[in-house]
Design a protein around this motif. Structure first.
Motif, PDB file in Angstrom:
ATOM      1  N   GLY A 147       0.849  10.036  41.271  1.00 27.82           N
ATOM      2  CA  GLY A 147       0.083  10.674  42.333  1.00 27.82           C
ATOM      3  C   GLY A 147      -0.983  11.612  41.797  1.00 27.82           C
ATOM      4  N   VAL A 148      -2.155  11.520  42.381  1.00 27.15           N
ATOM      5  CA  VAL A 148      -3.278  12.388  42.024  1.00 27.15           C
ATOM      6  C   VAL A 148      -3.758  13.083  43.298  1.00 27.15           C
ATOM      7  N   PHE A 149      -3.889  14.387  43.202  1.00 28.70           N
ATOM      8  CA  PHE A 149      -4.393  15.202  44.306  1.00 28.70           C
ATOM      9  C   PHE A 149      -5.753  15.736  43.883  1.00 28.70           C
ATOM     10  N   THR A 150      -6.768  15.479  44.682  1.00 25.47           N
ATOM     11  CA  THR A 150      -8.134  15.894  44.361  1.00 25.47           C
ATOM     12  C   THR A 150      -8.658  16.827  45.439  1.00 25.47           C
ATOM     13  N   VAL A 151      -9.259  17.923  45.012  1.00 28.07           N
ATOM     14  CA  VAL A 151      -9.945  18.823  45.936  1.00 28.07           C
ATOM     15  C   VAL A 151     -11.434  18.769  45.598  1.00 28.07           C
ATOM     16  N   ILE A 152     -12.243  18.677  46.652  1.00 23.94           N
ATOM     17  CA  ILE A 152     -13.696  18.560  46.506  1.00 23.94           C
ATOM     18  C   ILE A 152     -14.334  19.629  47.391  1.00 23.94           C
ATOM     19  N   TRP A 153     -15.336  20.314  46.854  1.00 29.21           N
ATOM     20  CA  TRP A 153     -16.022  21.334  47.627  1.00 29.21           C
ATOM     21  C   TRP A 153     -17.454  21.461  47.131  1.00 29.21           C
ATOM     22  N   GLU A 154     -18.252  22.137  47.913  1.00 27.95           N
ATOM     23  CA  GLU A 154     -19.632  22.422  47.530  1.00 27.95           C
ATOM     24  C   GLU A 154     -19.754  23.903  47.219  1.00 27.95           C
ATOM     25  N   GLU A 155     -20.450  24.174  46.128  1.00 33.72           N
ATOM     26  CA  GLU A 155     -20.673  25.554  45.705  1.00 33.72           C
ATOM     27  C   GLU A 155     -22.101  25.653  45.185  1.00 33.72           C
ATOM     28  N   ASP A 156     -22.892  26.505  45.787  1.00 32.25           N
ATOM     29  CA  ASP A 156     -24.305  26.671  45.414  1.00 32.25           C
ATOM     30  C   ASP A 156     -25.055  25.341  45.454  1.00 32.25           C
ATOM     31  N   GLY A 157     -24.755  24.519  46.452  1.00 31.70           N
ATOM     32  CA  GLY A 157     -25.439  23.249  46.626  1.00 31.70           C
ATOM     33  C   GLY A 157     -24.956  22.121  45.726  1.00 31.70           C
ATOM     34  N   LYS A 158     -23.986  22.377  44.861  1.00 36.42           N
ATOM     35  CA  LYS A 158     -23.465  21.346  43.960  1.00 36.42           C
ATOM     36  C   LYS A 158     -22.059  20.941  44.390  1.00 36.42           C
ATOM     37  N   GLU A 159     -21.791  19.635  44.281  1.00 34.72           N
ATOM     38  CA  GLU A 159     -20.445  19.168  44.583  1.00 34.72           C
ATOM     39  C   GLU A 159     -19.543  19.419  43.380  1.00 34.72           C
ATOM     40  N   MET A 160     -18.420  20.041  43.634  1.00 31.87           N
ATOM     41  CA  MET A 160     -17.431  20.367  42.597  1.00 31.87           C
ATOM     42  C   MET A 160     -16.144  19.621  42.940  1.00 31.87           C
ATOM     43  N   ARG A 161     -15.321  19.377  41.936  1.00 31.68           N
ATOM     44  CA  ARG A 161     -14.038  18.725  42.178  1.00 31.68           C
ATOM     45  C   ARG A 161     -13.049  19.105  41.098  1.00 31.68           C
ATOM     46  N   ASP A 162     -11.788  19.040  41.467  1.00 29.12           N
ATOM     47  CA  ASP A 162     -10.706  19.272  40.519  1.00 29.12           C
ATOM     48  C   ASP A 162      -9.567  18.331  40.884  1.00 29.12           C
ATOM     49  N   GLU A 163      -8.918  17.781  39.869  1.00 26.44           N
ATOM     50  CA  GLU A 163      -7.819  16.828  40.086  1.00 26.44           C
ATOM     51  C   GLU A 163      -6.534  17.364  39.468  1.00 26.44           C
ATOM     52  N   PHE A 164      -5.433  17.033  40.120  1.00 27.00           N
ATOM     53  CA  PHE A 164      -4.118  17.450  39.662  1.00 27.00           C
ATOM     54  C   PHE A 164      -3.176  16.257  39.681  1.00 27.00           C
ATOM     55  N   ASN A 165      -2.339  16.145  38.664  1.00 23.92           N
ATOM     56  CA  ASN A 165      -1.273  15.151  38.652  1.00 23.92           C
ATOM     57  C   ASN A 165      -0.073  15.783  39.354  1.00 23.92           C
ATOM     58  N   ILE A 166       0.381  15.163  40.420  1.00 21.06           N
ATOM     59  CA  ILE A 166       1.453  15.757  41.219  1.00 21.06           C
ATOM     60  C   ILE A 166       2.751  15.873  40.418  1.00 21.06           C
ATOM     61  N   GLY A 167       3.048  14.890  39.592  1.00 24.06           N
ATOM     62  CA  GLY A 167       4.277  14.936  38.792  1.00 24.06           C
ATOM     63  C   GLY A 167       4.343  16.141  37.877  1.00 24.06           C
ATOM     64  N   GLU A 168       3.202  16.629  37.439  1.00 24.99           N
ATOM     65  CA  GLU A 168       3.157  17.793  36.546  1.00 24.99           C
ATOM     66  C   GLU A 168       3.393  19.099  37.283  1.00 24.99           C
ATOM     67  N   THR A 169       3.413  19.074  38.605  1.00 20.42           N
ATOM     68  CA  THR A 169       3.594  20.295  39.389  1.00 20.42           C
ATOM     69  C   THR A 169       5.006  20.458  39.933  1.00 20.42           C
ATOM     70  N   VAL A 170       5.904  19.535  39.586  1.00 20.23           N
ATOM     71  CA  VAL A 170       7.257  19.519  40.164  1.00 20.23           C
ATOM     72  C   VAL A 170       8.112  20.630  39.579  1.00 20.23           C
ATOM     73  N   LEU A 171       8.822  21.304  40.469  1.00 17.46           N
ATOM     74  CA  LEU A 171       9.762  22.343  40.098  1.00 17.46           C
ATOM     75  C   LEU A 171      11.045  22.117  40.900  1.00 17.46           C
ATOM     76  N   PHE A 172      12.156  21.876  40.200  1.00 15.57           N
ATOM     77  CA  PHE A 172      13.446  21.687  40.884  1.00 15.57           C
ATOM     78  C   PHE A 172      14.114  23.036  41.055  1.00 15.57           C
ATOM     79  N   ILE A 173      14.543  23.323  42.269  1.00 18.38           N
ATOM     80  CA  ILE A 173      15.208  24.577  42.611  1.00 18.38           C
ATOM     81  C   ILE A 173      16.589  24.250  43.159  1.00 18.38           C
ATOM     82  N   ASP A 174      17.600  24.865  42.589  1.00 26.69           N
ATOM     83  CA  ASP A 174      18.975  24.616  43.086  1.00 26.69           C
ATOM     84  C   ASP A 174      19.518  25.785  43.849  1.00 26.69           C
TER      85      ASP A 174
END
Length: 165
Positions: free
Chosen positions: A138-165
């Motif tokens: 899974g890939v999660f991408t956020v896209i936004w405009e800043e100062d007239g330029k399109e910006m983006r950042d991508e995250f691998n969802i598997g790398e964000t997993v935290l198991f809590i018991d």
């Protein structure tokens, strides 16, 4: 004595300069936080689940809650949007994804864009490592405009997993 006072004043001035620079940096540049928490479901959630007769191991300990949270704090970002080529339901397959709901909203008052997925997982046939492997696709991408330029950042969802018991 004068050296100590001068040293103290210089140290205080340097601290103030770095503090102000850091504050200004955070005000201008967006910050992002992404997290995928997986924890046991509570009794109330388990009691509300239906169709338990269709699984091999319907015990409560075989169900988990996945809470995916993405927070984007900004000052001058515009036209914020997110993309996932594969939804959580597609990533996890119908064998693991039980039920879920999602929310996505822009809190303009606090300059914060938030995406949440709250999902119940059936893990009677899958290990924690296998679950992370599924989420690694899974890939999660956020896209936004800043100062007239399109910006983006991508995250691998598997790398964000935290198991809590």
């Amino acid at each position: 004595m004068k050296r100590k006072v001068i040293g103290l004043i210089v140290t205080l001035l340097l601290f103030l300069i770095f503090f102000c620079a850091g504050f200004i940096y955070l005000m201008v540049h967006p910050s992002m936080e992404i997290r995928t928490e997986i924890k046991p479901i509570d009794d109330e959630t388990y009691q509300s689940l239906g169709a338990l007769e269709y699984v091999e191991h319907p015990e409560q300990q075989n169900f988990r809650n996945l809470l995916f949270t993405f927070k984007f704090k900004y000052s001058n970002a515009e036209n914020i949007r997110t993309e996932m080529p594969k939804s959580f339901k597609e990533l996890l397959t119908s064998d693991v994804y039980w039920v879920g709901e999602d929310t996505e909203y822009d809190d303009i008052d606090h300059n914060e864009y938030i995406v949440k997925q709250d999902i119940v997982l059936y893990m009677g046939e899958v290990s924690e490592d296998e679950l992370v492997d599924l989420l690694n696709d899974g890939v999660f991408t956020v896209i936004w405009e800043e100062d007239g330029k399109e910006m983006r950042d991508e995250f691998n969802i598997g790398e964000t997993v935290l198991f809590i018991d």
